[in-house]
Design a protein around this motif. Structure first.
Motif, PDB file in Angstrom:
ATOM      1  N   ALA A 282      -0.342 -28.817  -1.734  1.00 40.99           N
ATOM      2  CA  ALA A 282      -0.093 -28.904  -0.288  1.00 40.99           C
ATOM      3  C   ALA A 282      -0.744 -30.156   0.287  1.00 40.99           C
ATOM      4  O   ALA A 282      -0.109 -30.909   1.030  1.00 40.99           O
ATOM      5  CB  ALA A 282      -0.622 -27.659   0.420  1.00 40.99           C
TER       6      ALA A 282
ATOM      7  N   ASN B 124       1.018 -33.259  -0.780  1.00 41.71           N
ATOM      8  CA  ASN B 124       2.280 -33.355  -0.040  1.00 41.71           C
ATOM      9  C   ASN B 124       2.062 -33.913   1.361  1.00 41.71           C
ATOM     10  O   ASN B 124       2.837 -34.747   1.849  1.00 41.71           O
ATOM     11  CB  ASN B 124       2.904 -31.963   0.126  1.00 41.71           C
ATOM     12  CG  ASN B 124       3.980 -31.687  -0.897  1.00 41.71           C
ATOM     13  OD1 ASN B 124       4.991 -32.369  -0.919  1.00 41.71           O
ATOM     14  ND2 ASN B 124       3.762 -30.703  -1.737  1.00 41.71           N
ATOM     15  N   ILE B 125       1.012 -33.426   2.010  1.00 44.82           N
ATOM     16  CA  ILE B 125       0.707 -33.882   3.370  1.00 44.82           C
ATOM     17  C   ILE B 125       0.334 -35.367   3.335  1.00 44.82           C
ATOM     18  O   ILE B 125       0.756 -36.151   4.190  1.00 44.82           O
ATOM     19  CB  ILE B 125      -0.401 -33.010   4.011  1.00 44.82           C
ATOM     20  CG1 ILE B 125       0.151 -31.600   4.255  1.00 44.82           C
ATOM     21  CG2 ILE B 125      -0.923 -33.622   5.308  1.00 44.82           C
ATOM     22  CD1 ILE B 125      -0.892 -30.570   4.632  1.00 44.82           C
TER      23      ILE B 125
ATOM     24  N   LEU C 254       1.388 -37.535   1.267  1.00 41.70           N
ATOM     25  CA  LEU C 254       2.633 -38.263   1.042  1.00 41.70           C
ATOM     26  C   LEU C 254       3.434 -38.400   2.343  1.00 41.70           C
ATOM     27  O   LEU C 254       3.957 -39.474   2.660  1.00 41.70           O
ATOM     28  CB  LEU C 254       3.448 -37.502   0.000  1.00 41.70           C
ATOM     29  CG  LEU C 254       4.377 -38.274  -0.910  1.00 41.70           C
ATOM     30  CD1 LEU C 254       3.656 -39.410  -1.598  1.00 41.70           C
ATOM     31  CD2 LEU C 254       4.965 -37.334  -1.966  1.00 41.70           C
ATOM     32  N   ASP C 255       3.520 -37.318   3.104  1.00 43.36           N
ATOM     33  CA  ASP C 255       4.196 -37.371   4.411  1.00 43.36           C
ATOM     34  C   ASP C 255       3.541 -38.433   5.291  1.00 43.36           C
ATOM     35  O   ASP C 255       4.226 -39.235   5.937  1.00 43.36           O
ATOM     36  CB  ASP C 255       4.086 -36.028   5.146  1.00 43.36           C
ATOM     37  CG  ASP C 255       5.016 -34.960   4.587  1.00 43.36           C
ATOM     38  OD1 ASP C 255       5.939 -35.311   3.832  1.00 43.36           O
ATOM     39  OD2 ASP C 255       4.815 -33.772   4.919  1.00 43.36           O
TER      40      ASP C 255
ATOM     41  N   LYS D  69      11.395 -38.193  13.447  1.00 39.29           N
ATOM     42  CA  LYS D  69      11.301 -37.938  12.003  1.00 39.29           C
ATOM     43  C   LYS D  69       9.921 -37.341  11.660  1.00 39.29           C
ATOM     44  O   LYS D  69       9.824 -36.324  10.972  1.00 39.29           O
ATOM     45  CB  LYS D  69      11.503 -39.263  11.263  1.00 39.29           C
ATOM     46  CG  LYS D  69      11.422 -39.181   9.769  1.00 39.29           C
ATOM     47  CD  LYS D  69      12.742 -38.784   9.196  1.00 39.29           C
ATOM     48  CE  LYS D  69      12.607 -38.238   7.805  1.00 39.29           C
ATOM     49  NZ  LYS D  69      13.735 -37.392   7.464  1.00 39.29           N
ATOM     50  N   SER D  70       8.879 -37.993  12.149  1.00 41.68           N
ATOM     51  CA  SER D  70       7.510 -37.561  11.848  1.00 41.68           C
ATOM     52  C   SER D  70       7.237 -36.167  12.393  1.00 41.68           C
ATOM     53  O   SER D  70       6.528 -35.367  11.768  1.00 41.68           O
ATOM     54  CB  SER D  70       6.494 -38.535  12.466  1.00 41.68           C
ATOM     55  OG  SER D  70       6.729 -39.844  12.007  1.00 41.68           O
TER      56      SER D  70
ATOM     57  N   LYS E 229       9.045 -33.573  12.619  1.00 43.59           N
ATOM     58  CA  LYS E 229       9.497 -32.479  11.758  1.00 43.59           C
ATOM     59  C   LYS E 229       8.431 -32.142  10.719  1.00 43.59           C
ATOM     60  O   LYS E 229       8.231 -30.985  10.364  1.00 43.59           O
ATOM     61  CB  LYS E 229      10.781 -32.883  11.026  1.00 43.59           C
ATOM     62  CG  LYS E 229      11.983 -32.968  11.925  1.00 43.59           C
ATOM     63  CD  LYS E 229      13.238 -33.139  11.095  1.00 43.59           C
ATOM     64  CE  LYS E 229      14.487 -33.010  11.960  1.00 43.59           C
ATOM     65  NZ  LYS E 229      15.659 -32.653  11.183  1.00 43.59           N
ATOM     66  N   GLU E 230       7.776 -33.184  10.211  1.00 43.72           N
ATOM     67  CA  GLU E 230       6.766 -32.980   9.170  1.00 43.72           C
ATOM     68  C   GLU E 230       5.448 -32.499   9.756  1.00 43.72           C
ATOM     69  O   GLU E 230       4.770 -31.648   9.172  1.00 43.72           O
ATOM     70  CB  GLU E 230       6.577 -34.290   8.399  1.00 43.72           C
ATOM     71  CG  GLU E 230       7.837 -34.694   7.650  1.00 43.72           C
ATOM     72  CD  GLU E 230       7.961 -36.172   7.329  1.00 43.72           C
ATOM     73  OE1 GLU E 230       8.988 -36.554   6.769  1.00 43.72           O
ATOM     74  OE2 GLU E 230       7.046 -36.947   7.641  1.00 43.72           O
TER      75      GLU E 230
ATOM     76  N   TYR F  21       4.914 -28.780  10.186  1.00 47.91           N
ATOM     77  CA  TYR F  21       4.437 -28.100   8.973  1.00 47.91           C
ATOM     78  C   TYR F  21       2.930 -28.300   8.805  1.00 47.91           C
ATOM     79  O   TYR F  21       2.202 -27.384   8.438  1.00 47.91           O
ATOM     80  CB  TYR F  21       5.143 -28.664   7.729  1.00 47.91           C
ATOM     81  CG  TYR F  21       6.384 -27.907   7.353  1.00 47.91           C
ATOM     82  CD1 TYR F  21       6.283 -26.735   6.608  1.00 47.91           C
ATOM     83  CD2 TYR F  21       7.635 -28.344   7.738  1.00 47.91           C
ATOM     84  CE1 TYR F  21       7.421 -26.030   6.254  1.00 47.91           C
ATOM     85  CE2 TYR F  21       8.779 -27.646   7.392  1.00 47.91           C
ATOM     86  CZ  TYR F  21       8.666 -26.493   6.641  1.00 47.91           C
ATOM     87  OH  TYR F  21       9.791 -25.798   6.292  1.00 47.91           O
ATOM     88  N   HIS F  22       2.480 -29.534   9.080  1.00 55.53           N
ATOM     89  CA  HIS F  22       1.057 -29.838   8.913  1.00 55.53           C
ATOM     90  C   HIS F  22       0.219 -28.979   9.858  1.00 55.53           C
ATOM     91  O   HIS F  22      -0.813 -28.443   9.467  1.00 55.53           O
ATOM     92  CB  HIS F  22       0.772 -31.317   9.196  1.00 55.53           C
ATOM     93  CG  HIS F  22       1.546 -32.259   8.317  1.00 55.53           C
ATOM     94  ND1 HIS F  22       1.535 -33.615   8.494  1.00 55.53           N
ATOM     95  CD2 HIS F  22       2.350 -32.032   7.246  1.00 55.53           C
ATOM     96  CE1 HIS F  22       2.303 -34.186   7.572  1.00 55.53           C
ATOM     97  NE2 HIS F  22       2.812 -33.243   6.818  1.00 55.53           N
TER      98      HIS F  22
ATOM     99  N   ARG G 230       1.032 -26.140  11.227  1.00 54.44           N
ATOM    100  CA  ARG G 230       1.056 -24.730  10.836  1.00 54.44           C
ATOM    101  C   ARG G 230       0.080 -24.486   9.679  1.00 54.44           C
ATOM    102  O   ARG G 230      -0.650 -23.510   9.666  1.00 54.44           O
ATOM    103  CB  ARG G 230       2.479 -24.325  10.440  1.00 54.44           C
ATOM    104  CG  ARG G 230       2.665 -22.829  10.442  1.00 54.44           C
ATOM    105  CD  ARG G 230       4.094 -22.444  10.681  1.00 54.44           C
ATOM    106  NE  ARG G 230       4.950 -22.806   9.570  1.00 54.44           N
ATOM    107  CZ  ARG G 230       6.170 -23.310   9.698  1.00 54.44           C
ATOM    108  NH1 ARG G 230       6.661 -23.524  10.899  1.00 54.44           N
ATOM    109  NH2 ARG G 230       6.898 -23.591   8.655  1.00 54.44           N
ATOM    110  N   HIS G 231       0.073 -25.430   8.758  1.00 54.10           N
ATOM    111  CA  HIS G 231      -0.809 -25.324   7.596  1.00 54.10           C
ATOM    112  C   HIS G 231      -2.280 -25.338   8.014  1.00 54.10           C
ATOM    113  O   HIS G 231      -3.057 -24.461   7.626  1.00 54.10           O
ATOM    114  CB  HIS G 231      -0.494 -26.486   6.638  1.00 54.10           C
ATOM    115  CG  HIS G 231      -1.320 -26.502   5.405  1.00 54.10           C
ATOM    116  ND1 HIS G 231      -2.328 -27.409   5.208  1.00 54.10           N
ATOM    117  CD2 HIS G 231      -1.304 -25.720   4.296  1.00 54.10           C
ATOM    118  CE1 HIS G 231      -2.888 -27.194   4.031  1.00 54.10           C
ATOM    119  NE2 HIS G 231      -2.289 -26.175   3.451  1.00 54.10           N
TER     120      HIS G 231
ATOM    121  N   ASN H 146      -3.201 -22.178  10.141  1.00 52.16           N
ATOM    122  CA  ASN H 146      -3.330 -20.962   9.329  1.00 52.16           C
ATOM    123  C   ASN H 146      -4.650 -20.936   8.565  1.00 52.16           C
ATOM    124  O   ASN H 146      -5.315 -19.905   8.485  1.00 52.16           O
ATOM    125  CB  ASN H 146      -2.164 -20.847   8.335  1.00 52.16           C
ATOM    126  CG  ASN H 146      -0.879 -20.435   9.018  1.00 52.16           C
ATOM    127  OD1 ASN H 146      -0.904 -19.931  10.153  1.00 52.16           O
ATOM    128  ND2 ASN H 146       0.245 -20.661   8.370  1.00 52.16           N
TER     129      ASN H 146
END
Lengths: 150, 248
Positions: free
Chosen positions: B37, B40-41, B43-44, B125-126, B128-129, B132-133, B135-136, B139
């Motif tokens: 995770a 991935n973040i 990389l985003d 674009k950013s 959208k990513e 997710y960040h 929310r991660h 949480n």
């Protein structure tokens, strides 16, 4: 070959598999936004799935190689960001290909690609590639990947 | 340097530096899923930074995106001081990213309607990513805050420490004002309300206490940083500076 046959270019591009999910082509993935022809040259508009997706570099190289191999030399690639890529662009046919490949396609309801159960749990929102999350089916107990909706 | 370049660089720098911090977790994550995770973040964030650097390079005309990322010194970086703060323990990283993600979410939401088409497109674009960040990190903040006594204590300590770097997020200087007047930039002051709502509701769910505003660090808009940025850049920029023609 050099007379502005964009349909032919689309056809060639459709033979290039997604570097990370070879079950579908880059056209099916929706990253090719347009192919135009002017001044004796093709312009191929591409958009990234995720900003940092390493596959972008790979499929860009794949496009160049594929077109050159097929005798197309007068082209340029242009990276565009708007409209931002969305999984909504995937057709039902593409989604079915993903499912058969073992990846739950983007949908509001996540279903196990093996047994079609809705009784699934998300293990992590981030998976082996930027576009997927990790899930497990509580019915057949198989782990699987889910193509995130964005 | 013109205001648009400077404005674009600030956004790119915060993404790059936070991305570099997240990449330092690669192979060090607390669990395999978390390791993946965080990578991935990272990389985003690198991807987002690259988009903004490419735009800045295009406007600048003399430096490439790589040169902007790897050939500038500490005082020429304009990332928020929050983004350069050390990873600390997993809780510290969670708190830092949460504070930043909440800001980024609101900032990109606004910038997505910028009159500057490129800034608007990159922001949409950013965004959208970043959803997710956020929310991660939210949480995890809730799990750690509402976890054991020790995990609660650790994230509360991180929150208390990092709070001093949140004031700067909402500052406006002459460049921000110029961009705002042109309809191309964001009024950072206006983001405060939404940010407070996200922070307060998450902190409450996490059974944490919102720190009282005290000393607030600032200066990144002028290239002033904490001691950590220099070390980060030394590591990040070493290879392209030592071997300028290196290819990989």
């Amino acid at each position: 070959m050099q007379n502005g046959n964009t349909a032919h270019i689309w056809k060639l591009l459709n033979t290039i598999p997604d570097p990370e999910i070879p079950a579908i082509s880059i056209v099916e993935l929706g990253v090719i936004r347009d192919v135009t022809f002017s001044d004796k040259s093709y312009t191929i508009l591409i958009t990234p799935t995720y900003s940092g997706c390493p596959a972008v570099k790979t499929f860009t190289d794949d496009i160049k190689e594929c077109l050159k191999e097929n005798g197309v030399r007068n082209f340029k690639l242009k990276l565009i960001y708007s409209p931002a890529w969305t999984t909504d662009w995937m057709t039902d046919k593409t989604k079915e290909k993903l499912r058969k490949y073992g990846i739950a396609p983007p949908s509001n309801t996540v279903r196990c690609p093996q047994c079609n159960s809705k009784n699934v749990e998300i293990l992590s929102e981030f998976g082996a590639t930027a576009c997927k999350s990790m899930c497990r089916c509580s019915n057949c107990l198989e782990p699987f990947e889910f193509f995130k909706c964005i | 340097m013109n205001s648009l370049i400077q404005y674009t660089l600030r956004i790119a720098d915060s993404s790059l530096i936070l991305g570099q911090r997240m990449s330092q977790w690669c192979s060090n994550g607390p669990t395999l899923e978390e390791d993946i995770a965080m990578s991935n973040i990272a990389l985003d964030l690198f991807g987002q930074a690259n988009g903004f650097y490419e735009y800045a390079a295009q406007l600048d005309g003399s430096r490439s995106a790589d040169e902007l990322a790897f050939k500038r010194n500490e005082r020429e970086f304009f990332n928020h001081q929050l983004s350069e703060q050390e990873n600390g323990n997993f809780g510290t990283t969670t708190v830092r990213n949460f504070l930043h993600d909440a800001f980024n979410f609101l900032f990109y939401t606004e910038l997505a309607s910028s009159k500057d088409e490129t800034l608007a497109a990159l922001s949409a674009k950013s965004l959208k990513e970043v959803k997710y960040h956020l929310r991660h990190s939210s949480n995890w903040l809730i799990r750690l805050g509402d976890g054991t006594q020790e995990s609660n204590m650790k994230v509360q300590e991180s929150l208390n420490f990092l709070w001093q770097y949140t004031g700067e997020l909402f500052e406006m200087d002459e460049i921000d004002n110029e961009m705002l007047d042109e309809g191309a930039g964001v009024d950072n002051n206006k983001l405060r309300k939404g940010w407070d709502e996200i922070i307060n509701s998450t902190i409450e769910k996490a059974k944490l206490t919102r720190p009282v505003d005290g000393y607030m660090a600032n200066g990144s808009k002028k290239g002033i940083h904490t001691e950590h940025l220099g070390f980060l850049l030394a590591e990040m920029q070493f290879l392209p500076r030592a071997y300028p023609d290196a290819k990989w």
